[in-house]
Design an enzyme around this catalytic site. Structure first.
Site, PDB file in Angstrom:
ATOM      1  NE  ARG A  98      -7.533   4.348  -8.138  1.00  0.00           N
ATOM      2  CZ  ARG A  98      -7.930   3.366  -9.086  1.00  0.00           C
ATOM      3  NH1 ARG A  98      -8.126   2.989  -8.922  1.00  0.00           N
ATOM      4  NH2 ARG A  98      -6.854   2.685  -9.777  1.00  0.00           N
TER       5      ARG A  98
ATOM      6  CG  HIS B  33      -8.528  -0.325  -6.510  1.00  0.00           C
ATOM      7  ND1 HIS B  33      -9.725   0.421  -5.705  1.00  0.00           N
ATOM      8  CD2 HIS B  33      -8.868  -2.169  -5.699  1.00  0.00           C
ATOM      9  CE1 HIS B  33     -10.071  -0.774  -4.636  1.00  0.00           C
ATOM     10  NE2 HIS B  33      -9.557  -1.979  -4.555  1.00  0.00           N
TER      11      HIS B  33
ATOM     12  CE1 TYR C 298      -5.782   1.342 -13.590  1.00  0.00           C
ATOM     13  CE2 TYR C 298      -4.823  -0.434 -13.018  1.00  0.00           C
ATOM     14  CZ  TYR C 298      -5.841   0.712 -12.617  1.00  0.00           C
ATOM     15  OH  TYR C 298      -5.884   0.967 -10.946  1.00  0.00           O
TER      16      TYR C 298
END
Lengths: 392, 325
Positions: free
Chosen positions: A280, A284, A293
């Site tokens: 990805r 998100h 992160y």
């Protein structure tokens, strides 16, 4: 031998299996430079199909870029991109028949576009205007189209997986030569619905293609905190299902795998699991910031595996695309998207009468009463309800 | 006292209890290093280690089942369900297992050390699946406590009490207020007793009852009504299961009127339970029918969120109607 086991081997000392016992190769056809591997068996693809695939790639990139921008400007409330996963989504959608029913998670608008969803309809949904098929009830990106056999997105994760099993079983019983295709992420594959859906499909012989986009992250949670097994593919095998792992950034590999999965599902009335290994590239959602992160270096590494670039190089190598045409295509979609945004955001919200519709097939007396009280109230406080006031 | 928002207050409560209770673990989707999608668990993994604050796979039924097992071993578990809309896959584990562990085992086993924290409610442009208020599904389940705080001070004190309560607690956090609600919060450790309502403001003409994010709404409506000379008594129910019948009944006996406000749909909502009980307790004192200002009997809509909500205008009108009955 009892039928409690299908394994005829016996051993006489303790011997465990582990995830390494199950060797799952990854199908790769297209190399980073746009050439194909020497031994590779190509999918069925001609120039027309390739153009349609590439066209969908460009539209999706442009849409994602523009709509993320529109979200940042506060014009829409929320957005999710397909960025980095275009080959997984479009490569699989391109292998399907228009009568195959798609049950998507939420990041597969490229498949809907491939089916022909018009730019203005994307906008109508995102702007929750009166032309939105979903009547302004769900957040942006929750598209659906009955005409295009694309069931409306539901936010709760994995709920579409056992539903796909049911859809496909229905297609089989009606004697249709179609399958159901179910998209989900590797995170959703942790939900109970995943296990229920796959098990039922395998046992009941439901012609379903379970398509896992293994994109590395479920919001902030990396795959190593999501599962300890051999990806999602090993589970397909565990449920007794035809299974394949493909390079999810390789358009031709995804297309080939899905074409054959579809043929198998129809011929054998059985499910297939495809695990597409991808990444990805974006956040998100527009509410997320991946810098908390994961590292820029990690993202940069994956930029080099950009599925759209790889496919573009293949098209150029084939002489089916050139830079000038590509630039024109981008420009065409930039203008088209921008113009559709401007039109869609000017349209009014669905009429307040629609708030009580579709709860049931017909509004109940209680709902009618509530609407009538609500309208009376809105008339009294028109400034508090700008979407409805003045249109009652 | 320090000024802080509700997320910070919740984070402090978790941190205080993890410090005191070495068995306590905090877990759920993205709650580890990331600190949860709303950042309620920020810094806990750094402070207490990955064994005590961690990400789980994406499985609410797994989270709840795991929490039940951990708590049934006599330990303390605080599980986060990312949005209350996503608590339903965990419904079986919560309603059939958490709630009945003690009863079905004749008190041999219990999951008293278990708290489910979950953000609930609307007002955030979330549509169906990021806005629901599912508290009534849980208030009908014997064996569960259901708690909803209205501001940072309440959130910290109620959460500390919930984590120490010897019963499983479902703790609904009003996500609209996570950052919007800022206030004085006592330092260190303190508890607010579960099962007790708070009379937030004294009044004589009508009792206005709500909880969580709706408290702000009813307070605004009452301010408008006061300008018209209507004296409102405002009560924050705080705990829905068990709920404080005595405080509410005493108030209604004084004012003679009751209005209940909640975000969840009207039909089958918790307001119906309160109305029935108070009608029984206070029948001879009532000057007007008990009124309810609630969400519509539709799924939570996106574009018509304002219209759906039991907002201050609707509440104000209902107060006037009740007093003028």
């Amino acid at each position: 031998m009892s039928n409690a086991t299908t394994n005829n081997d016996t051993v006489h000392r303790v011997s465990f299996l582990d995830k390494a016992s199950l060797h799952i190769p990854t199908l790769r056809i297209l190399q980073a430079d746009g050439t194909t591997y020497e031994q590779a068996v190509l999918p069925n693809i001609d120039q027309e199909l390739a153009n349609k695939i590439y066209d969908t790639c460009v539209f999706t990139r442009v849409l994602d870029e523009r709509m993320l921008g529109a979200q940042r400007q506060g014009r829409i409330s929320f957005y999710m991109t397909c960025t980095g996963e275009e080959a997984a989504v479009i490569g699989s959608a391109a292998a399907l028949d228009d009568g195959d029913v798609i049950l998507a998670q939420y990041r597969e608008h490229a498949a809907l576009r491939y089916r022909g969803f018009p730019t203005e309809q994307f906008m109508n949904q995102m702007f929750s205007n009166e032309k939105d098929f979903g009547k302004g009830r769900q957040m942006p990106i929750h598209y659906g189209s009955q005409e295009l056999n694309y069931q409306t997105i539901s936010s709760p994760l994995a709920t579409q997986i056992p539903q796909a099993t049911g859809v496909a079983y229905g297609l089989k019983l009606q004697g249709k030569r179609n399958v159901a295709v179910c998209y989900f992420g590797e995170g959703a594959a942790s939900e109970g619905d995943f296990h229920a859906g796959l098990n039922m499909a395998a046992v009941l012989k439901s012609p379903t293609i379970f398509f896992c986009r293994n994109n590395g992250y479920a919001i902030s949670t990396p795959t190593e905190e999501q599962y300890a097994g051999n990806g999602i593919a090993s589970r397909g095998v565990g449920y007794g299902m035809h299974t394949i792992r493909v390079d999810g950034n390789d358009m031709l590999a995804v297309l080939a795998a899905t074409q054959q999965a579809r043929a198998y599902a129809l011929e054998h009335n059985g499910p297939v699991l495809i695990e597409a290994m991808s990444y990805r590239l974006g956040a998100h959602s527009s509410s997320d910031d991946p810098s908390g992160y994961r590292s820029k270096e990690e993202e940069a590494k994956w930029q080099q595996h950009d599925p759209v670039k790889r496919f573009k190089l293949w098209m150029i190598n084939k002489g089916w695309l050139d830079e000038a045409t590509d630039a024109e295509l981008h420009e065409k979609y930039r203008e088209e998207v921008l113009s559709a945004v401007k039109t869609a955001e000017k349209l009014p919200a669905p009429h307040i009468d629609e708030i009580i519709e579709d709860v049931f097939d017909k509004p109940t007396p209680a709902l009618k009463k509530q609407l009538s009280e609500l309208k009376e109230h809105i008339n009294k406080y028109p400034n508090a309800y700008p979407k409805s006031a003045g249109r009652i | 006292m320090a000024q802080m928002n509700m997320l910070h207050a919740i984070n402090e409560a978790l941190s205080i209890e993890m410090e005191k209770n070495q068995s306590m673990i905090v877990f759920g989707e993205d709650v580890g290093h990331f600190g949860g999608v709303f950042r309620a668990t920020s810094g806990l993994q750094e402070k207490f280690g990955k064994e005590r604050c961690f990400n789980t796979p994406l499985t609410e039924q797994g989270i709840a089942g795991f929490a039940n097992g951990y708590a049934a071993a006599g330990l303390t578990a605080v599980a986060e369900i990312q949005f209350a809309d996503y608590i339903f896959p965990a419904f079986d584990q919560i309603v059939n297992e958490s709630a009945k562990f003690r009863y079905r085992s004749g008190n041999q086993f219990d999951v008293g050390g278990l708290t489910f924290r979950t953000p609930y409610g609307g007002g955030i442009a979330g549509g169906h699946y990021h806005s629901q208020s599912p508290e009534a599904y849980f208030t009908q389940t014997p064996g569960l406590k259901v708690v909803v705080p209205r501001n940072p001070e309440q959130a910290k004190g109620l959460l500390l009490a919930a984590m120490r309560d010897p019963n499983p607690v479902v703790f609904f956090e009003p996500k609209r207020l996570y950052r919007a609600s800022v206030g004085e919060v006592p330092e260190g450790d303190y508890e607010i007793e579960l099962g007790k309502a708070e009379v937030v403001k004294q009044g004589t003409d009508i009792t206005v009852l709500a909880w969580g994010a709706q408290m702000e709404i009813v307070e605004n409506a009452c301010k408008k009504a006061e300008k018209e000379g209507i004296s409102c008594e405002i009560i924050d129910l705080r705990s829905l299961a068990p709920w404080d019948v005595d405080t509410v009944a005493a108030s209604v006996k004084k004012t003679g009127r009751l209005l209940i406000n909640h975000e969840a749909p009207l039909t089958g909502g918790f307001a119906g339970e309160i109305a029935a009980t108070i009608q029984q307790e206070c029948f001879l004192y009532l000057e007007s029918p008990i009124s309810r200002v609630c969400g519509l009997d539709t799924p939570y809509p996106l574009i018509h969120e304002k219209e759906y909500m039991p907002d201050e205008h609707k509440t104000y009108e209902a107060i006037k109607a009740s007093v003028g009955f």
